[in-house]
Scaffold this active site. Structure first.
Site, mmCIF file in Angstrom:
data_model
loop_
_atom_site.group_PDB
_atom_site.id
_atom_site.type_symbol
_atom_site.label_atom_id
_atom_site.label_comp_id
_atom_site.label_asym_id
_atom_site.label_seq_id
_atom_site.Cartn_x
_atom_site.Cartn_y
_atom_site.Cartn_z
ATOM 1 N N GLU A 31 -38.687 -5.484 -27.731
ATOM 2 C CA GLU A 31 -37.745 -5.893 -28.779
ATOM 3 C C GLU A 31 -36.364 -6.245 -28.195
ATOM 4 O O GLU A 31 -35.714 -7.170 -28.653
ATOM 5 C CB GLU A 31 -37.605 -4.793 -29.833
ATOM 6 C CG GLU A 31 -38.770 -4.738 -30.809
ATOM 7 C CD GLU A 31 -38.887 -6.008 -31.656
ATOM 8 O OE1 GLU A 31 -37.868 -6.631 -31.985
ATOM 9 O OE2 GLU A 31 -40.026 -6.397 -31.987
ATOM 10 N N GLN A 36 -32.759 -12.924 -29.165
ATOM 11 C CA GLN A 36 -32.217 -14.198 -28.635
ATOM 12 C C GLN A 36 -33.179 -14.908 -27.677
ATOM 13 O O GLN A 36 -32.789 -15.862 -27.036
ATOM 14 C CB GLN A 36 -30.886 -14.013 -27.876
ATOM 15 C CG GLN A 36 -29.920 -13.056 -28.465
ATOM 16 C CD GLN A 36 -29.103 -13.666 -29.581
ATOM 17 O OE1 GLN A 36 -29.173 -14.856 -29.834
ATOM 18 N NE2 GLN A 36 -28.353 -12.846 -30.284
ATOM 19 N N THR A 37 -34.405 -14.434 -27.520
ATOM 20 C CA THR A 37 -35.312 -15.045 -26.546
ATOM 21 C C THR A 37 -36.705 -15.209 -27.158
ATOM 22 O O THR A 37 -37.193 -14.314 -27.844
ATOM 23 C CB THR A 37 -35.410 -14.140 -25.287
ATOM 24 O OG1 THR A 37 -34.086 -13.837 -24.839
ATOM 25 C CG2 THR A 37 -36.154 -14.828 -24.158
ATOM 26 N N GLY A 75 -30.565 -13.877 -19.593
ATOM 27 C CA GLY A 75 -29.264 -13.978 -20.264
ATOM 28 C C GLY A 75 -28.918 -12.722 -21.059
ATOM 29 O O GLY A 75 -29.708 -11.773 -21.124
ATOM 30 N N TYR A 76 -27.719 -12.714 -21.634
ATOM 31 C CA TYR A 76 -27.250 -11.574 -22.436
ATOM 32 C C TYR A 76 -27.474 -10.260 -21.681
ATOM 33 O O TYR A 76 -28.224 -9.392 -22.110
ATOM 34 C CB TYR A 76 -27.945 -11.551 -23.804
ATOM 35 C CG TYR A 76 -27.778 -12.821 -24.578
ATOM 36 C CD1 TYR A 76 -26.603 -13.084 -25.268
ATOM 37 C CD2 TYR A 76 -28.784 -13.780 -24.578
ATOM 38 C CE1 TYR A 76 -26.439 -14.268 -25.954
ATOM 39 C CE2 TYR A 76 -28.619 -14.967 -25.260
ATOM 40 C CZ TYR A 76 -27.447 -15.205 -25.942
ATOM 41 O OH TYR A 76 -27.286 -16.372 -26.617
ATOM 42 N N TYR A 114 -31.102 -3.504 -36.755
ATOM 43 C CA TYR A 114 -32.334 -4.253 -36.512
ATOM 44 C C TYR A 114 -33.221 -3.501 -35.523
ATOM 45 O O TYR A 114 -34.410 -3.277 -35.765
ATOM 46 C CB TYR A 114 -32.051 -5.670 -35.975
ATOM 47 C CG TYR A 114 -33.347 -6.298 -35.501
ATOM 48 C CD1 TYR A 114 -34.191 -6.929 -36.408
ATOM 49 C CD2 TYR A 114 -33.778 -6.160 -34.174
ATOM 50 C CE1 TYR A 114 -35.421 -7.424 -36.000
ATOM 51 C CE2 TYR A 114 -35.011 -6.647 -33.765
ATOM 52 C CZ TYR A 114 -35.824 -7.285 -34.683
ATOM 53 O OH TYR A 114 -37.046 -7.748 -34.290
ATOM 54 N N ASP A 132 -34.292 -10.330 -38.936
ATOM 55 C CA ASP A 132 -33.797 -11.171 -37.841
ATOM 56 C C ASP A 132 -33.849 -12.621 -38.322
ATOM 57 O O ASP A 132 -34.048 -12.868 -39.520
ATOM 58 C CB ASP A 132 -34.627 -10.957 -36.557
ATOM 59 C CG ASP A 132 -36.062 -11.440 -36.697
ATOM 60 O OD1 ASP A 132 -36.459 -11.854 -37.814
ATOM 61 O OD2 ASP A 132 -36.784 -11.444 -35.686
ATOM 62 N N CYS A 197 -44.637 -19.338 -52.566
ATOM 63 C CA CYS A 197 -43.383 -19.754 -51.928
ATOM 64 C C CYS A 197 -42.581 -20.725 -52.804
ATOM 65 O O CYS A 197 -43.031 -21.835 -53.103
ATOM 66 C CB CYS A 197 -43.691 -20.399 -50.579
ATOM 67 S SG CYS A 197 -42.202 -20.963 -49.732
ATOM 68 N N THR A 266 -24.641 -19.179 -26.368
ATOM 69 C CA THR A 266 -24.495 -19.202 -27.831
ATOM 70 C C THR A 266 -23.790 -20.481 -28.272
ATOM 71 O O THR A 266 -24.310 -21.552 -28.056
ATOM 72 C CB THR A 266 -23.815 -17.927 -28.385
ATOM 73 O OG1 THR A 266 -22.558 -17.783 -27.754
ATOM 74 C CG2 THR A 266 -24.658 -16.703 -28.163
HETATM 75 FE FE1 SF4 Z 1 -42.548 -21.196 -44.997
HETATM 76 FE FE2 SF4 Z 1 -43.895 -23.235 -46.037
HETATM 77 FE FE3 SF4 Z 1 -45.006 -20.819 -45.909
HETATM 78 FE FE4 SF4 Z 1 -43.025 -21.287 -47.592
HETATM 79 S S1 SF4 Z 1 -45.060 -22.209 -47.628
HETATM 80 S S2 SF4 Z 1 -43.227 -19.499 -46.270
HETATM 81 S S3 SF4 Z 1 -41.751 -22.710 -46.423
HETATM 82 S S4 SF4 Z 1 -44.419 -22.134 -44.170
#
Ligand code: SF4
Length: 315
Positions: A31, A36-37, A75-76, A114, A132, A197, A266
């Site tokens: 983790e 950042q990677t 990095g970092y 986090y 994140d 979604c 960054t």
């Molecule tokens: Fe992401 Fe598309 Fe899945 Fe929605 S339907 S969570 S926008 S990949």
């Protein structure tokens, strides 16, 4: 929705080494590296690191320069220094066992909300949320949030870990963000949570989450590769890595411009001009860079020097 997501994760997760036994030390190291990677970049570093320091006791006894050398290129570097400092505290205070409590974890160097949530949920399967960049993108799109609200994100993530196995839920959301719900081209047609979604239903994927505009600062730097016999002039940066001396104006001496390179840290962009030369000044430290932890910018500059030598030798 959550069950589809977890099922998808169980069938599609990448076989990553820290996922075989969920050992707390391995999860923690992974983790820290993954902040950042990308996974693909971090993986060889992770494997080398765990080979060198297979347990927290090995890490706690290591010297900082060796830890930084294994981190060089990721990095970092503060991450590596904090990892080492925290490992020493864990060995001293907790007999080498990573504490499975939020308050104890958050007290360790380099561990914030986090990281504490990631260790508690992934290693110990406790119901702690993580937020994140991937989680932010997936949850914001799922719920159709066009404005950023860290509080709403953490609350939503906290609800999810109470509804299914925390280890699976958190990793499933992060994995979906990394592999399917990407920033520029989400693959909604193969997404396991497509029917729930809001961003997909409303065609708002490219507007959610809102883009955080950060001012980009451009710096112009002059670096010099100065040679004495086989050694180069290097200086130790505060992060523990060695680098070439940087100047706003070149010191007196014979210098040739050997190349240019660009480097991003960054939201800082560096435009680097590299000079090579000799000076007689004392007060520098002369070292063989192959024996030291060096940053990726120093590696780029060194590549310029090697290129110059190859061209010089082929003339
Ligand atoms: Fe992401 Fe598309 Fe899945 Fe929605 S339907 S969570 S926008 S990949």
């Amino acid at each position: 929705m959550l069950q589809q997501l977890v099922n998808w994760f169980e069938e599609n997760q990448r076989p990553l080494p820290w996922r075989t036994e969920y050992d707390p030390y391995n999860v923690w190291v992974s983790e820290v590296m993954l902040q950042q990677t990308q996974v693909e970049t971090a993986l060889p570093y992770y494997e080398r690191f765990i080979r060198a320091f297979p347990t927290i006791e090995y890490l706690a006894k290591a010297n900082e320069e060796r830890v930084l050398a294994l981190w060089a290129g990721l990095g970092y570097y503060r991450r590596a220094k904090n990892l080492l400092a925290a490992a020493r505290v864990i060995v001293d205070r907790y007999d080498g066992n990573i504490p499975p409590e939020y308050d104890a974890l958050i007290d360790l160097p380099g561990i914030g909300p986090y990281m504490a949530g990631a260790i508690l949920s992934i290693a110990f399967n406790k119901p702690f949320p993580v937020v994140d960049g991937n989680v932010r993108r997936v949850l914001s799109r799922l719920y159709g949030w066009t404005e950023d609200s860290p509080k709403a994100l953490w609350n939503a993530a906290a609800r999810l870990v109470h509804e299914a196995e925390p280890r699976l839920v958190n990793q499933a959301v992060m994995e979906l963000g990394a592999k399917v719900c990407s920033f520029k081209a989400p693959r909604c047609l193969v997404c396991p949570v497509q029917v729930s979604c809001v961003a997909f239903r409303t065609g708002m994927q490219d507007k959610i989450p809102p883009i955080k505009k950060r001012p980009v600062t451009v710096y112009v730097n002059l670096f010099a590769v100065i040679q004495r016999d086989r050694d180069l002039c290097l200086m130790k940066h505060v992060d523990g890595m060695w680098e070439f001396p940087m100047f706003s104006e070149l010191p007196a001496g014979a210098f040739d411009q050997i190349g240019e390179c660009r480097h991003s840290i960054t939201h800082h962009r560096l435009r680097v001009t590299v000079f090579s030369g000799c000076i007689q000044e004392n007060g520098f430290v002369w070292k063989d860079p192959s024996m030291l932890p060096i940053s990726s910018l120093t590696r780029k500059i060194l590549d310029q020097e090697h290129k110059k030598h190859r061209m010089h030798n082929s003339d």
